[in-house]
Motif scaffolding. Structure first.
Motif, short mmCIF file in Angstrom:
data_model
loop_
_atom_site.label_atom_id
_atom_site.label_comp_id
_atom_site.label_asym_id
_atom_site.label_seq_id
_atom_site.Cartn_x
_atom_site.Cartn_y
_atom_site.Cartn_z
N GLN A 160 25.58 -53.33 74.91
CA GLN A 160 24.96 -53.71 76.18
C GLN A 160 23.96 -54.85 76.03
N VAL A 161 23.67 -55.22 74.77
CA VAL A 161 22.72 -56.32 74.54
C VAL A 161 23.39 -57.64 74.88
N ALA A 162 22.69 -58.45 75.68
CA ALA A 162 23.26 -59.77 76.04
C ALA A 162 23.24 -60.65 74.79
N PRO A 163 24.39 -61.06 74.27
CA PRO A 163 24.44 -61.82 73.02
C PRO A 163 23.72 -63.17 73.06
N ASP A 164 23.58 -63.74 74.28
CA ASP A 164 22.91 -65.04 74.38
C ASP A 164 21.58 -64.92 75.13
N GLY A 165 21.10 -63.67 75.27
CA GLY A 165 19.87 -63.45 76.02
C GLY A 165 18.63 -63.57 75.15
N LEU A 195 16.24 -61.88 73.10
CA LEU A 195 16.13 -60.61 72.37
C LEU A 195 14.71 -60.08 72.40
N SER A 196 13.74 -60.97 72.21
CA SER A 196 12.34 -60.56 72.19
C SER A 196 11.94 -59.93 73.53
N ALA A 197 12.27 -60.60 74.64
CA ALA A 197 11.94 -60.07 75.96
C ALA A 197 12.65 -58.75 76.22
N TYR A 198 13.90 -58.65 75.76
CA TYR A 198 14.68 -57.42 75.91
C TYR A 198 13.99 -56.25 75.22
N LEU A 199 13.53 -56.47 73.99
CA LEU A 199 12.88 -55.41 73.22
C LEU A 199 11.52 -55.03 73.80
N TYR A 200 10.75 -56.05 74.24
CA TYR A 200 9.44 -55.74 74.81
C TYR A 200 9.59 -55.00 76.14
N THR A 201 10.60 -55.35 76.91
CA THR A 201 10.86 -54.63 78.16
C THR A 201 11.22 -53.18 77.86
N ALA A 202 12.03 -52.99 76.84
CA ALA A 202 12.45 -51.63 76.46
C ALA A 202 11.24 -50.80 76.02
N VAL A 203 10.34 -51.41 75.24
CA VAL A 203 9.13 -50.71 74.80
C VAL A 203 8.26 -50.37 76.01
N ARG A 204 8.08 -51.35 76.89
CA ARG A 204 7.26 -51.13 78.09
C ARG A 204 7.80 -49.95 78.90
N SER A 237 19.07 -65.05 68.94
CA SER A 237 20.32 -64.96 69.69
C SER A 237 21.52 -64.75 68.77
N GLU A 238 21.48 -65.35 67.58
CA GLU A 238 22.55 -65.12 66.61
C GLU A 238 22.56 -63.66 66.15
N LEU A 239 21.38 -63.12 65.93
CA LEU A 239 21.29 -61.70 65.53
C LEU A 239 21.77 -60.79 66.65
N GLN A 261 12.88 -44.00 68.73
CA GLN A 261 13.84 -43.81 69.82
C GLN A 261 14.43 -45.14 70.30
N LEU A 262 13.56 -46.16 70.36
CA LEU A 262 14.01 -47.47 70.82
C LEU A 262 15.10 -48.04 69.92
N PHE A 263 14.86 -48.03 68.60
CA PHE A 263 15.84 -48.63 67.68
C PHE A 263 17.10 -47.77 67.55
N GLU A 264 16.93 -46.46 67.70
CA GLU A 264 18.10 -45.58 67.70
C GLU A 264 18.97 -45.91 68.91
N SER A 265 18.32 -46.09 70.05
CA SER A 265 19.03 -46.44 71.28
C SER A 265 19.65 -47.83 71.19
N LEU A 266 18.92 -48.76 70.55
CA LEU A 266 19.42 -50.13 70.41
C LEU A 266 20.75 -50.15 69.68
N TRP A 267 20.86 -49.34 68.63
CA TRP A 267 22.12 -49.30 67.88
C TRP A 267 23.23 -48.63 68.69
N VAL A 268 22.90 -47.52 69.33
CA VAL A 268 23.91 -46.78 70.11
C VAL A 268 24.41 -47.65 71.28
N LYS A 269 23.50 -48.39 71.89
CA LYS A 269 23.84 -49.19 73.07
C LYS A 269 23.97 -50.68 72.74
N ARG A 270 24.31 -50.99 71.50
CA ARG A 270 24.34 -52.38 71.05
C ARG A 270 25.29 -53.26 71.86
#
Length: 194
Positions: free
Chosen positions: A66-71, A73-82, A10-12, A55-64
């Motif tokens: 939109q990442v929930a700062p207290d969400g 992160l692991s579930a967010y990334l696995y959902t994105a991969v799925r 969550s800090e990251l 593509q995922l990590f490229e998008s993660l940086w571009v859309k950073r």
């Protein structure tokens, strides 16, 4: 960069939303291997999996932002991969084998807990991280977690003080948590090694 390894997911995530490139690099290092295993197993194609991760990590940086700062992160990334894996299937030629693969993927995905990869793969990754611990710390950790010996028993066996044993176990757990990520650490490490 070393200090970033000690940050929680969550800090990251928060630092990522602030445009912190080192936080992004730590997220990449922390999750790439696990996400790659997940994607390559689903796609059965390592090159395709690498493309998905790129593509995922490229998008993660571009859309950073939109990442929930207290969400989670692991579930967010696995959902994105799925979602990206499903996109790959959807864009394949509509032949029976792709339709079957898609259905298999959806069926199998229901048995995954919190978007984690299969337990055997996780156990292997945990073993690798344990092997990477400093030799004495690794020996103490294995006696404690895998052989279920008390701090007192370990101290007597190795000729150390109980305090030293306790400190080494705590340090080992802290290192493993920082390397494996909190979700994996809780879900698998304590199940297999506590």
């Amino acid at each position: 960069m070393g200090v970033y390894r000690s940050y929680s997911d969550s800090e990251l995530a928060y630092l990522l939303t602030q445009g912190d490139e080192l936080a992004f690099t730590e997220i990449y290092n922390r999750f790439y291997g696990l996400l790659f295993i997940h994607a390559s197993r689903r796609l059965n194609d390592e090159e395709e999996a690498k493309d998905v991760l790129h593509q995922l990590f490229e998008s993660l940086w571009v859309k950073r932002m939109q990442v929930a700062p207290d969400g989670n992160l692991s579930a967010y990334l696995y959902t994105a991969v799925r979602n990206r894996v499903l996109d790959v299937f959807a864009h394949q030629k509509v032949e029976n084998r792709y339709v079957d693969s898609l259905q298999d993927y959806i069926d199998q995905d229901h048995v995954l807990t919190d978007y984690m990869v299969r337990e055997k793969q996780m156990a292997r990754l945990i073993e690798q991280e344990i092997d990477a611990l400093p030799p004495k710390m690794r020996e103490i950790f294995i006696l404690s977690r895998k052989e279920n010996k008390s701090h007192k028993e370990i101290a007597m066996e190795l000729g150390l003080s109980e305090l030293t044993v306790k400190t080494q176990v705590k340090k080992a757990l802290r290192i493993l948590k920082s390397r494996l990520g909190l979700v994996i650490y809780v879900a698998f490490l304590f199940k297999n090694y506590h």
